[in-house]
Design an enzyme around this catalytic site. Sequence first.
Site, PDB file in Angstrom:
ATOM      1  CE1 TYR A  61       5.963 -32.112  36.784  1.00 22.90           C
ATOM      2  CE2 TYR A  61       7.131 -30.357  37.895  1.00 22.90           C
ATOM      3  CZ  TYR A  61       6.422 -30.811  36.816  1.00 22.90           C
ATOM      4  OH  TYR A  61       6.166 -29.978  35.767  1.00 22.90           O
TER       5      TYR A  61
ATOM      6  CG  ASP B 276      -7.649 -31.449  26.349  1.00 22.68           C
ATOM      7  OD1 ASP B 276      -8.362 -31.338  27.373  1.00 22.68           O
ATOM      8  OD2 ASP B 276      -7.832 -32.333  25.495  1.00 22.68           O
TER       9      ASP B 276
ATOM     10  CG  ASP C 161       5.742 -21.218  32.818  1.00 23.18           C
ATOM     11  OD1 ASP C 161       5.756 -21.066  34.062  1.00 23.18           O
ATOM     12  OD2 ASP C 161       6.780 -21.400  32.144  1.00 23.18           O
TER      13      ASP C 161
ATOM     14  CG  ASP D 187       5.803 -26.606  35.866  1.00 22.35           C
ATOM     15  OD1 ASP D 187       6.019 -25.399  36.090  1.00 22.35           O
ATOM     16  OD2 ASP D 187       6.664 -27.380  35.404  1.00 22.35           O
TER      17      ASP D 187
ATOM     18  CE  LYS E 185      -6.758 -35.700  27.955  1.00 24.13           C
ATOM     19  NZ  LYS E 185      -7.451 -34.901  26.924  1.00 24.13           N
TER      20      LYS E 185
END
Length: 352
Positions: free
Chosen positions: A142, A221, A249, A245, A189
């Site tokens: 970001y 994942d 959610d 992020d 990851k």
Amino acid sequence: MKLKIAKLPGDGIGPEVVEQAVKVVDAVCRKFGHEAEFAFGFVGACAIDHCGNPFPEETFKTCMESQAVLFGAVGDPKYDNDPTAKVRPEQGLLAMRKQLGLYANLRPVETFSSLVHKSPLKKELVDGADFLCVRELTGGMYFGEKGRLDNGDTAYDTNIYHRYEVERILKLSFEYARLRRKHLTVVDKANVLESSRLWRQVAQEMALQYPDVETDYMYVDNAAMKLITGPKFFDVLVTENTFGDILTDEASCVSGSMGLLASASVGEHTSVFEPIHGSYPQAAGKNIANPVATILSAAMMFEYAFGMMEEGRAIRAAVQASIDAGIVTEDLADGGKAYSTSEVGDWIAAQI
Ligand code: IPM
Ligand code: MN
């Protein structure tokens, strides 16, 4: 005690839900003998309209001069489908996080027993789930170098992390794990990304200093799957900005409504307290949005910014009572009566 709070309602449903949290803060202050002083600031699309800057210098000053920031949401549909827009409301939120040095976003996920049926997940999977997501907030993709090449036909975002950024967020996560059930899951990851390998390396080194904390490592994942197949596995989950992020959610589904999840962003300067749900423009101005996430963010504000645990508990108890009494907005109404945003806010404030 006098509490200096910056009030940044932002866009969409932000102003409506923040107004309810303000009522609740005032009620808490009356009950416990404090005095809250709110200072307003523009942020997001409304700040662009006001002065062309999504995080104006004036708002930054207001935040720096306050002991806590109560924030609503940013975003406006007129920018969402315009990839060429030079200034965007979201830049205001990112600038606020960066300028205030808020490197850690704490997103607790809890379930309300009377609402487990609202979760799209099976009751037995979610009932009793209680974990804390720690999202790194001022690094990674970001904020890394981004740009276009080839006359705009190639685009890149750089996912860059420095050791000090990884260390400080992990330190905080290990410490929160210590205060909870002493289980930390580091999500990365590392089988593909170099930045993730740095995270894992630093975490493995630091884990030696926290032998009382059970530390495990999970690929993002796999974590995305585990959050919906076995959310009770988690106690404290820490991860980088982008993964956090997305996963938070997803994690909000565990508790049944995005309208319930609060968050705190903490770091170097004034902490920011905000709901995770965003600006929900379809509901803006309709007095139907769920104010509970923002009200619970105010509870976190009392606890984290002011160290006032009893005040935080009073808010949580009043929220619980409102849910038990069925005084809820349409997202939770279940065919029963749906109350408006302001009715729910009034009820919770009166309960306090
Ligand atoms: C959030 C939001 C923000 C983010 C947006 C509005 C920039 O989605 O707080 O999760 O991606 O961090
Ligand atoms: Mn988000």
